[in-house]
Design an enzyme around this catalytic site. Sequence first.
Site, PDB file in Angstrom:
ATOM      1  N   ASP A  85       1.208  -1.224   0.100  1.00 39.29           N
ATOM      2  CA  ASP A  85       0.060  -0.401  -0.324  1.00 39.29           C
ATOM      3  C   ASP A  85       0.942   1.704  -0.250  1.00 39.29           C
ATOM      4  O   ASP A  85       2.101   1.146   0.562  1.00 39.29           O
ATOM      5  CB  ASP A  85      -0.868  -0.037   1.296  1.00 39.29           C
TER       6      ASP A  85
ATOM      7  N   ARG B  29       0.007   7.251  -2.916  1.00 33.30           N
ATOM      8  CA  ARG B  29       0.803   8.448  -2.236  1.00 33.30           C
ATOM      9  C   ARG B  29       1.838   8.671  -2.877  1.00 33.30           C
ATOM     10  O   ARG B  29       2.075   9.782  -2.965  1.00 33.30           O
ATOM     11  CB  ARG B  29       0.886   8.003  -0.610  1.00 33.30           C
TER      12      ARG B  29
ATOM     13  N   HIS C  39       1.790   2.919  -9.188  1.00 33.76           N
ATOM     14  CA  HIS C  39       1.458   1.570  -9.611  1.00 33.76           C
ATOM     15  C   HIS C  39       2.690   0.917 -10.323  1.00 33.76           C
ATOM     16  O   HIS C  39       3.278  -0.504  -9.329  1.00 33.76           O
ATOM     17  CB  HIS C  39       0.284   1.518 -10.284  1.00 33.76           C
TER      18      HIS C  39
ATOM     19  N   ARG D  50     -12.635   3.156  -7.675  1.00 30.48           N
ATOM     20  CA  ARG D  50     -11.765   3.438  -8.389  1.00 30.48           C
ATOM     21  C   ARG D  50     -11.907   3.869  -9.401  1.00 30.48           C
ATOM     22  O   ARG D  50     -13.057   3.575 -10.222  1.00 30.48           O
ATOM     23  CB  ARG D  50     -10.001   3.217  -7.685  1.00 30.48           C
TER      24      ARG D  50
ATOM     25  N   LEU E 260      10.449 -21.155  -4.536  1.00 27.48           N
ATOM     26  CA  LEU E 260       9.399 -20.290  -4.009  1.00 27.48           C
ATOM     27  C   LEU E 260       7.736 -20.740  -4.451  1.00 27.48           C
ATOM     28  O   LEU E 260       8.193 -20.586  -6.246  1.00 27.48           O
ATOM     29  CB  LEU E 260       9.513 -18.929  -3.875  1.00 27.48           C
TER      30      LEU E 260
ATOM     31  N   SER F 263      -7.494  -5.132   5.363  1.00 28.97           N
ATOM     32  CA  SER F 263      -8.745  -4.538   3.948  1.00 28.97           C
ATOM     33  C   SER F 263      -8.779  -5.717   2.803  1.00 28.97           C
ATOM     34  O   SER F 263      -8.968  -6.283   1.698  1.00 28.97           O
ATOM     35  CB  SER F 263      -7.615  -3.394   3.009  1.00 28.97           C
TER      36      SER F 263
HETATM   37  C1  IPE Z   1      -5.600  -2.687  -0.414  1.00 25.84           C
HETATM   38  O1  IPE Z   1      -4.680  -1.301  -0.092  1.00 25.84           O
HETATM   39  C2  IPE Z   1      -5.465  -3.418  -1.394  1.00 25.84           C
HETATM   40  C3  IPE Z   1      -4.090  -3.773  -2.367  1.00 25.84           C
HETATM   41  C4  IPE Z   1      -3.057  -3.306  -1.492  1.00 25.84           C
HETATM   42  C5  IPE Z   1      -4.603  -4.034  -3.242  1.00 25.84           C
HETATM   43  P1  IPE Z   1      -6.007  -0.177  -0.452  1.00 25.84           P
HETATM   44  O2  IPE Z   1      -5.072   1.035  -0.669  1.00 25.84           O
HETATM   45  O3  IPE Z   1      -7.842  -0.557  -1.994  1.00 25.84           O
HETATM   46  O4  IPE Z   1      -6.584  -0.986   1.266  1.00 25.84           O
HETATM   47  P2  IPE Z   1      -7.783   0.495   1.303  1.00 25.84           P
HETATM   48  O5  IPE Z   1      -8.501   1.265   0.658  1.00 25.84           O
HETATM   49  O6  IPE Z   1      -7.029   2.068   1.938  1.00 25.84           O
HETATM   50  O7  IPE Z   1      -8.567  -0.021   2.871  1.00 25.84           O
HETATM   51  C1  IPE Z   2      -1.734   0.022  -3.510  1.00 27.12           C
HETATM   52  O1  IPE Z   2      -1.354   1.372  -3.577  1.00 27.12           O
HETATM   53  C2  IPE Z   2      -2.200  -0.906  -4.712  1.00 27.12           C
HETATM   54  C3  IPE Z   2      -3.638  -1.139  -4.890  1.00 27.12           C
HETATM   55  C4  IPE Z   2      -4.540  -0.689  -3.878  1.00 27.12           C
HETATM   56  C5  IPE Z   2      -3.780  -1.282  -6.045  1.00 27.12           C
HETATM   57  P1  IPE Z   2      -2.694   2.631  -3.484  1.00 27.12           P
HETATM   58  O2  IPE Z   2      -3.625   2.781  -4.415  1.00 27.12           O
HETATM   59  O3  IPE Z   2      -3.603   2.072  -2.202  1.00 27.12           O
HETATM   60  O4  IPE Z   2      -1.430   3.544  -3.224  1.00 27.12           O
HETATM   61  P2  IPE Z   2      -2.203   5.008  -1.506  1.00 27.12           P
HETATM   62  O5  IPE Z   2      -2.843   3.999  -0.661  1.00 27.12           O
HETATM   63  O6  IPE Z   2      -3.471   5.362  -2.701  1.00 27.12           O
HETATM   64  O7  IPE Z   2      -1.195   5.887  -1.425  1.00 27.12           O
HETATM   65 MG    MG Z   3      -3.721   2.362  -1.036  1.00 23.40          MG
END
Ligand code: IPE
Ligand code: IPE
Ligand code: MG
Length: 238
Positions: free
Chosen positions: A18, A22, A35, A69, A129, A190
């Site tokens: 995650d 950001r 990403h 999203r 792995l 999540s």
């Molecule tokens: C969790 O991250 C899902 C993945 C890392 C794929 P999110 O960014 O979607 O989680 P929330 O919405 O903050 O709970």
């Molecule tokens: C995790 O990064 C990847 C996915 C959930 C696809 P985020 O896209 O959730 O990144 P933040 O939380 O918005 O920074």
């Molecule tokens: Mg996120």
Amino acid sequence: MSSDSEDASPRHVGLIMDGNGRWAERRGLPRLSGHREGLANAHRVVEILLNYGIKYVTLYLFSTENWRRPREEVEGIFQILEEWLAKETEFAREKGIRIRHLGKLDGLPSGLRGGVGQAVDLTRNGEALVFGLALNYGARGEMVEAVRRLVRDGIKASDVDEGLFGRYLYTSEVPAPDLIIRTGGEMRLSNFLLWQAAYAELYFTPVLWPDFDRSEIDKALAAYKKRQRRFGALSPSG
Ligand code: IPE
Ligand code: IPE
Ligand code: MG
């Protein structure tokens, strides 16, 4: 006895990557750059864990809730994932990594579906792995799907136990995660591996996923080694 379990490395590490969005926003870049960087880092992290002798890694790439999203972000993620997966499949073949998929293929673009199928097929003999890709994955959906298949298979209620139920999940053949790492500062799962995480050690760090490097991995593994896993008993040896 207790020192055995305290010194042991995790067999199975779950990764909730995650903070990609950001990471990009802080640099004034579009979220998709985050990403892309996140997936490049996923490759590095898996290679490090492989070299550390970890046998199972499960990476949360896209949740069933991530469809909420904006469409451009979702489509962009799938495009980037497809390119990444093709390279990762080659890498997995070279290193003897077996790729598995957790989640629903339905709903994904056909190119990505094909890429997942190929990745799983071409790496099925890998023994170094097991690399699980949680892609279009949600733990509640996984459990509902397991119940549906149990019912369809005509399993008697009295024959359902935890072992059987576990074999109906995407993770049959994979031990439960010992350690789940979440980057990006949120302290929640999540909808990741809810059943399997019953006794996982959880490690949360504010470091954004693209910055989660070898020294951060080492910190997480060191924290894990300090945990005392009791599984409900009074001491690790029971
Ligand atoms: C969790 O991250 C899902 C993945 C890392 C794929 P999110 O960014 O979607 O989680 P929330 O919405 O903050 O709970
Ligand atoms: C995790 O990064 C990847 C996915 C959930 C696809 P985020 O896209 O959730 O990144 P933040 O939380 O918005 O920074
Ligand atoms: Mg996120």
